[in-house]
Write an enzyme that holds these catalytic residues in place. Structure first.
Site, PDB file in Angstrom:
ATOM      1  N   VAL A  80      -3.042   2.019   5.658  1.00 31.07           N
ATOM      2  CA  VAL A  80      -2.581   3.377   5.967  1.00 31.07           C
ATOM      3  C   VAL A  80      -2.086   3.431   7.407  1.00 31.07           C
ATOM      4  O   VAL A  80      -1.048   4.031   7.702  1.00 31.07           O
ATOM      5  CB  VAL A  80      -3.705   4.405   5.704  1.00 31.07           C
ATOM      6  CG1 VAL A  80      -3.313   5.783   6.205  1.00 31.07           C
ATOM      7  CG2 VAL A  80      -4.051   4.438   4.222  1.00 31.07           C
ATOM      8  N   HIS A  81      -2.806   2.779   8.309  1.00 26.93           N
ATOM      9  CA  HIS A  81      -2.425   2.729   9.718  1.00 26.93           C
ATOM     10  C   HIS A  81      -1.056   2.060   9.878  1.00 26.93           C
ATOM     11  O   HIS A  81      -0.192   2.545  10.615  1.00 26.93           O
ATOM     12  CB  HIS A  81      -3.509   1.964  10.494  1.00 26.93           C
ATOM     13  CG  HIS A  81      -3.283   1.856  11.948  1.00 26.93           C
ATOM     14  ND1 HIS A  81      -3.253   2.941  12.796  1.00 26.93           N
ATOM     15  CD2 HIS A  81      -3.096   0.758  12.741  1.00 26.93           C
ATOM     16  CE1 HIS A  81      -3.049   2.521  14.035  1.00 26.93           C
ATOM     17  NE2 HIS A  81      -2.941   1.207  14.021  1.00 26.93           N
ATOM     18  N   ALA A  82      -0.838   0.952   9.174  1.00 31.22           N
ATOM     19  CA  ALA A  82       0.437   0.240   9.248  1.00 31.22           C
ATOM     20  C   ALA A  82       1.572   1.101   8.725  1.00 31.22           C
ATOM     21  O   ALA A  82       2.652   1.159   9.325  1.00 31.22           O
ATOM     22  CB  ALA A  82       0.354  -1.072   8.465  1.00 31.22           C
TER      23      ALA A  82
END
Length: 113
Positions: A80-82
């Site tokens: 999700v961060h990426a």
């Protein structure tokens, strides 16, 4: 998920993060250069941002390929961060192009040149 697929998954996510981060940095650099009136260099940085976003998109496509559209891969916080980094980089690149054009017009005396 097998250990080999898990390692490939993590590597693809990290490559996505690296490319998205490089794109964001290049777009911010382009803005700073344009603010100083260095438009040629700003365009080079925007081109670098575009190349990094293209590479990040390739990583994203590889991840989708690993998943095969069937939910095989876990949706982790790092994934999700990426994805968040990539979307922000794409947004910054688009806005940077518009802001640089405004700087260029202002430097040219407010014309549409």
């Amino acid at each position: 998920m097998s250990e080999i697929v898990a390692i490939e998954f993590e590597e693809e996510i990290m490559l996505l993060l690296v490319q998205a981060g490089a794109a964001r940095s290049a777009a911010i650099s382009a803005l700073r250069l344009a603010r100083e009136g260095r438009f040629s260099e700003a365009q080079q940085q925007l081109a670098a941002a575009s190349e990094s976003i293209s590479a990040a998109h390739q990583q994203q496509t590889a991840l989708i390929g690993l998943d095969e559209g069937s939910g095989k891969l876990p949706v982790t916080l790092i994934l999700v961060h990426a994805q968040d980094h990539l979307m922000n980089a794409m947004l910054i690149q688009d806005l940077a192009g518009e802001i640089i054009e405004l700087y260029r017009r202002t430097a040219a005396g407010g014309t549409n040149a």
